[in-house]
Write a protein that holds these residues in place. Structure first.
Motif, PDB file in Angstrom:
ATOM      1  N   ARG A   1       1.019  -1.538   0.050  1.00 41.77           N
ATOM      2  CA  ARG A   1      -0.180   0.122  -0.502  1.00 41.77           C
ATOM      3  C   ARG A   1       0.935   1.514  -0.262  1.00 41.77           C
ATOM      4  O   ARG A   1       0.453   1.913   0.066  1.00 41.77           O
ATOM      5  CB  ARG A   1      -0.980  -0.477   1.010  1.00 41.77           C
ATOM      6  CG  ARG A   1      -1.835  -1.085   1.035  1.00 41.77           C
ATOM      7  CD  ARG A   1      -3.272  -1.082   2.388  1.00 41.77           C
ATOM      8  NE  ARG A   1      -4.299  -2.087   2.588  1.00 41.77           N
ATOM      9  CZ  ARG A   1      -3.436  -3.139   2.911  1.00 41.77           C
ATOM     10  NH1 ARG A   1      -2.430  -3.060   4.758  1.00 41.77           N
ATOM     11  NH2 ARG A   1      -4.449  -4.149   3.652  1.00 41.77           N
ATOM     12  N   ILE A   2       2.219   1.014   0.381  1.00 42.69           N
ATOM     13  CA  ILE A   2       2.714   2.557   0.635  1.00 42.69           C
ATOM     14  C   ILE A   2       3.429   2.402  -0.615  1.00 42.69           C
ATOM     15  O   ILE A   2       4.011   3.823  -0.957  1.00 42.69           O
ATOM     16  CB  ILE A   2       4.042   2.167   1.836  1.00 42.69           C
ATOM     17  CG1 ILE A   2       2.613   2.039   3.361  1.00 42.69           C
ATOM     18  CG2 ILE A   2       4.417   2.952   1.940  1.00 42.69           C
ATOM     19  CD1 ILE A   2       3.961   1.556   4.641  1.00 42.69           C
ATOM     20  N   LEU A   3       4.046   1.677  -1.123  1.00 36.51           N
ATOM     21  CA  LEU A   3       4.217   1.257  -2.609  1.00 36.51           C
ATOM     22  C   LEU A   3       3.926   1.612  -3.687  1.00 36.51           C
ATOM     23  O   LEU A   3       4.206   2.985  -4.088  1.00 36.51           O
ATOM     24  CB  LEU A   3       5.258  -0.247  -2.644  1.00 36.51           C
ATOM     25  CG  LEU A   3       5.999   0.114  -4.130  1.00 36.51           C
ATOM     26  CD1 LEU A   3       6.821   0.882  -4.219  1.00 36.51           C
ATOM     27  CD2 LEU A   3       5.561  -1.757  -4.592  1.00 36.51           C
ATOM     28  N   GLY A   4       2.360   2.022  -3.151  1.00 37.35           N
ATOM     29  CA  GLY A   4       0.986   1.947  -4.076  1.00 37.35           C
ATOM     30  C   GLY A   4       0.867   3.791  -4.011  1.00 37.35           C
ATOM     31  O   GLY A   4       0.717   4.200  -5.726  1.00 37.35           O
ATOM     32  N   GLU A   5       1.438   4.874  -2.726  1.00 40.79           N
ATOM     33  CA  GLU A   5       0.979   5.588  -2.960  1.00 40.79           C
ATOM     34  C   GLU A   5       2.223   6.406  -3.594  1.00 40.79           C
ATOM     35  O   GLU A   5       2.091   7.453  -4.341  1.00 40.79           O
ATOM     36  CB  GLU A   5       1.668   5.699  -1.517  1.00 40.79           C
ATOM     37  CG  GLU A   5       0.473   5.421  -0.294  1.00 40.79           C
ATOM     38  CD  GLU A   5      -0.798   6.886  -0.169  1.00 40.79           C
ATOM     39  OE1 GLU A   5      -0.785   8.086  -0.929  1.00 40.79           O
ATOM     40  OE2 GLU A   5      -1.984   6.215  -0.067  1.00 40.79           O
ATOM     41  N   ALA A   6       3.925   5.384  -3.727  1.00 34.91           N
ATOM     42  CA  ALA A   6       4.637   6.349  -4.289  1.00 34.91           C
ATOM     43  C   ALA A   6       4.837   6.226  -6.270  1.00 34.91           C
ATOM     44  O   ALA A   6       4.640   6.644  -6.906  1.00 34.91           O
ATOM     45  CB  ALA A   6       5.866   5.628  -4.538  1.00 34.91           C
TER      46      ALA A   6
END
Length: 387
Positions: A299-304
């Motif tokens: 999910r955090i990767l998806g933010e970037a």
């Protein structure tokens, strides 16, 4: 970037055969407008160099059937070395970029360039001796920023002692050949693009391992930026105050979503996870906290990645690296965010998939990069002139 087409020299004609399709001399004449004698002289030079070989006869339409020529990828090899933080894969590939022999070895990149290159080049020498084939070039991938024009690392954060080190000169001191160096994620992106055979020309390869980085293919070409730092995804700042992976309110992406970050979060919960490999093992065995934290890293990767999608508009995002072995959980988390935060047009046909490359992906990419230079029109013309 090397020349891609060039004039109708022998090197220029050779490019027409690199797709693997056989052609007759008459087809080359008709396609190029060259006179038959001029085309035959150039093609004869390529046959004499072993780059083209007879491939039987074309179907006769009356009279003597024409001879067919094709590219011979077995005419030589390229050496490829893919360094990671804790390993190196050394391989030989044929002139199509397909790996033909590889060996993987654990090593510590922090031991410095002399020790790391000594291990890799020792194995490379053995592979070349066994192959007994002509060497067309050498490609090297390293886990840090590279000034591609010089092949020198620039302040690589996990590679003490490598800053400014002349990798091409050190390699040539042991093995004679033209050397090209790039960031390991660019190498992986090139390899993934080659493996997919032109299926997509706009893709982003994301390596999630000790750190996080991206390689960007746009219009079928790797994008390095002005000085070679394009794709430094790991240093994008993310702000996710509710995430169990973020100790403070925000941080660099690789500090909160890499394999190292997931392992640290597991240790903080009393789980024995010292490395990326431990995270992968725990996820593969269904450990609930490891699965949950890996999905949260996605999910955090998806933010970037939503920023990347809006800015670059790829048709494919590939997830690789050591955590790529549990890519389904990373991808599930990333999809939750990317499709929500990106504009609809950018995600209309977007796919997010695990890498297809496996352990030889870096070798394929380093080989493909090297062949862009070694088989360019000017390089082939110089090779024929020397012969």
């Amino acid at each position: 970037m090397p020349d891609a087409t060039g004039p109708l020299t022998a090197g220029g004609l050779f490019q027409r055969f690199r797709d693997g399709a056989p052609r007759t001399r008459g087809e080359v004449v008709a396609d190029t407008g060259l006179g038959r004698a001029a085309a035959s002289a150039r093609l004869d030079a390529l046959v004499g160099a072993g780059l083209l070989v007879p491939a039987g006869a074309a179907t006769s339409t009356g009279g003597r059937p024409a001879q067919v020529l094709r590219f011979d990828p077995q005419a030589g090899v390229v050496l490829a070395i893919d360094f990671g933080a804790h390993h190196a894969t050394i391989g030989l590939a044929d002139l199509s970029g397909s790996p033909v022999a590889t060996v993987s070895r654990e090593l510590d990149i922090t031991a410095g360039p002399a020790a790391s290159l000594d291990i890799a080049l020792g194995h490379a020498g053995e592979l070349l001796a066994d192959a007994g084939a002509e060497l067309f070039g050498i490609g090297v991938g390293i886990p840090g920023p590279v000034e591609h024009s010089s092949g020198r690392p620039v302040n690589p954060p996990i590679m003490p002692g490598w800053d400014g080190f002349d990798i091409p000169a050190a390699v040539r001191a042991r093995i004679d050949g033209e050397v090209h160096v790039d960031n390991d994620v660019n190498i992986l992106a090139i390899g993934e693009h080659a493996l997919r055979g032109g299926e997509v020309d706009d893709l982003v390869y994301v390596k999630v391992a000790t750190g996080i980085g991206a390689g960007i293919i746009s219009g079928g070409r790797i994008q390095r930026g002005a000085l070679g730092s394009a794709g430094d995804l790991g240093h994008i700042h993310v702000r996710l105050p509710d995430s169990p992976l973020v100790a403070d309110s925000d941080g660099d992406l690789e500090a909160v979503a890499s394999g190292t970050a997931v392992a640290a979060a597991l240790r903080a919960r009393g789980v024995d996870a010292a490395s990326n490999a431990d995270v992968v093992r725990l996820v593969q065995t269904g450990h609930p906290e490891a699965v949950a934290l890996t999905r949260e890293a996605g999910r955090i990767l998806g933010e970037a990645l939503s920023i990347v999608v809006n800015l670059v508009n790829p048709s494919l995002i590939v997830i690789g690296g050591s955590l790529g072995r549990v890519a389904d959980h990373l991808i599930a988390g990333a999809r939750e965010v990317v499709y929500r935060r990106s504009i609809p047009l950018a995600t209309q046909h977007l796919r997010i998939e695990p890498s297809r490359g496996g352990v030889t992906s870096g070798v394929r990419g380093a080989a493909t990069m090297t062949l862009q230079y070694a088989l360019s029109p000017s390089a082939i013309d110089k090779r024929l002139a020397r012969a």
